[in-house]
Design a protein around this motif. Structure first.
Motif, short mmCIF file in Angstrom:
data_model
loop_
_atom_site.label_atom_id
_atom_site.label_comp_id
_atom_site.label_asym_id
_atom_site.label_seq_id
_atom_site.Cartn_x
_atom_site.Cartn_y
_atom_site.Cartn_z
N ALA A 28 -4.28 90.77 62.31
CA ALA A 28 -5.01 89.62 61.76
C ALA A 28 -4.14 88.36 61.78
O ALA A 28 -4.63 87.26 62.09
CB ALA A 28 -5.46 89.93 60.34
N ASN A 29 -2.85 88.50 61.49
CA ASN A 29 -1.96 87.34 61.45
C ASN A 29 -1.73 86.76 62.84
O ASN A 29 -1.81 85.54 63.04
CB ASN A 29 -0.63 87.75 60.81
N LYS A 31 -3.59 87.16 65.52
CA LYS A 31 -4.85 86.61 66.03
C LYS A 31 -5.09 85.20 65.48
O LYS A 31 -5.52 84.31 66.22
CB LYS A 31 -6.01 87.52 65.65
N ALA A 32 -4.80 85.01 64.20
CA ALA A 32 -4.96 83.68 63.60
C ALA A 32 -4.01 82.67 64.23
O ALA A 32 -4.38 81.52 64.50
CB ALA A 32 -4.74 83.76 62.09
N GLY A 39 -3.63 81.74 59.03
CA GLY A 39 -3.89 83.16 58.93
C GLY A 39 -3.34 83.80 57.67
O GLY A 39 -2.50 83.22 56.97
N LYS A 197 -12.82 95.87 67.39
CA LYS A 197 -12.05 94.86 68.12
C LYS A 197 -12.72 94.40 69.41
O LYS A 197 -12.21 93.51 70.08
CB LYS A 197 -10.66 95.43 68.46
N SER A 202 -17.58 91.11 65.08
CA SER A 202 -16.40 90.63 64.37
C SER A 202 -16.46 91.10 62.93
O SER A 202 -17.53 91.25 62.36
CB SER A 202 -16.32 89.10 64.42
N SER A 203 -15.29 91.35 62.36
CA SER A 203 -15.24 91.82 60.98
C SER A 203 -15.77 90.75 60.05
O SER A 203 -15.49 89.57 60.19
CB SER A 203 -13.80 92.18 60.62
#
Length: 314
Positions: A28-29, A31-32, A39, A197, A202-203
């Motif tokens: 997640a980090n 990707k941000a 993120g 993914k 998307s989550s």
């Protein structure tokens, strides 16, 4: 010998349980960062787990026993899977004899069944929406999972995941065979789907994200914490199987205390997998929800192609 086996068993299990949220946080980090956002912290999944643990548990009116106990059952199932496949230690440990590749696939399917049953038992339309969508796609994903595991069994002439890992690590040429390449592609596509993914959803609670998140909609407190934690474990287990059995079967040690080096080795392997996942997530545009069936049909086709090459042609 029993003491060393116990140490290896505890090392693998607690590594999966404690580190699975970290890998989710790193994904997640990064990707941000790629999307030019600050993120969340890489430790955000831990914060969420402990935060939910302190919250009150609210049970929807009309829900039954399945809804209440499903998070505990699912967590237990993934805990058992973490002890029967080579996801940290490449040598059999306690509980390894509980199941083989096919048994592991059945356990994954059992966890999915329990989660779906709990979603319907919650009496929530939102949760039922997520469960219905999963049922629309799972017939292809589970078929792909079972076929891929058959694929590896045919390559190595065994259904034991540890023997498979040792065989592929010692026969480098086999890893670049057309059969193994098709099986690897199919399992990677399955991993992307099972962990949310793929560039089709998307989550979150948006329309395209109401699949796995939708089934957790009615959970709160400790039940939500366990459900999230189980999701992180599922992601790690599938990713580790892909890395150690299909993609990079090398680098793991089984001797004592050399197996402690498997922990940093798995970190390095996961960083490579995370880089691949982030590139795919941030490169491809989101598509319509109904295209998931096309995606999974493609994955299933790759797994079937393996059987054609290995059985008919060979």
């Amino acid at each position: 010998m029993l003491v060393y086996t116990l140490i290896r068993t505890l090392t693998q299990y607690f590594f999966v349980v404690s580190m699975a949220p970290l890998f989710a946080g790193i994904i997640a980090n990064i990707k941000a960062k790629v999307e030019s956002r600050k993120g969340p912290s890489i430790f955000q999944p831990y914060y969420d787990i402990f935060k939910y643990m302190k919250k009150q548990v609210l049970i929807p009116k009309g829900s039954g026993m399945i809804f209440k106990y499903a998070p505990f059952i699912i967590f237990g199932i993934y805990s058992l899977i973490a002890l029967i496949v080579p996801i940290v230690i490449p040598e059999p440990i306690f509980f390894t004899a509980s199941a083989d590749f096919l048994g592991g696939a059945i356990l994954f399917s059992l966890a999915a069944f329990v989660k779906i049953a709990a979603s319907f038992d919650s009496r929530s339309n939102f949760s039922a929406l997520g469960a219905v969508r999963v049922l629309s796609f799972n017939f292809l994903s589970e078929a792909t999972l079972i076929t891929v595991f058959f694929a590896v069994s045919l390559i190595t002439n065994t259904n034991n995941p540890y023997i498979t890992n040792i065989f592929l690590a010692s026969h480098g040429v086999q890893n670049i065979s057309l059969e193994h390449i098709f099986a690897t592609i199919a399992f990677f596509m399955l991993f992307m789907y099972e962990t949310g993914k793929i560039p089709l959803e998307s989550s979150g609670l948006a329309e395209l994200g109401m699949i796995d998140e939708g089934m957790n909609y009615e959970y709160s407190g400790k039940l939500l914490s366990l459900s999230k934690w189980s999701g992180y474990m599922k992601q790690y287990i599938l990713g580790a199987i892909f890395l150690n059995v299909f993609f990079i079967p090398w680098g793991l040690q089984s001797s004592f205390p050399g197996f402690l080096l498997d922990i940093p080795v798995m970190f390095l392997k996961w960083l490579l997998l995370i880089a691949i996942v982030v590139v795919i997530e941030t490169t491809f545009a989101k598509m319509r929800l109904f295209r998931i069936q096309d995606y999974l049909a493609t994955a299933f086709t790759f797994s079937i192609l393996f059987l054609i090459f290995s059985v008919v042609i060979a």
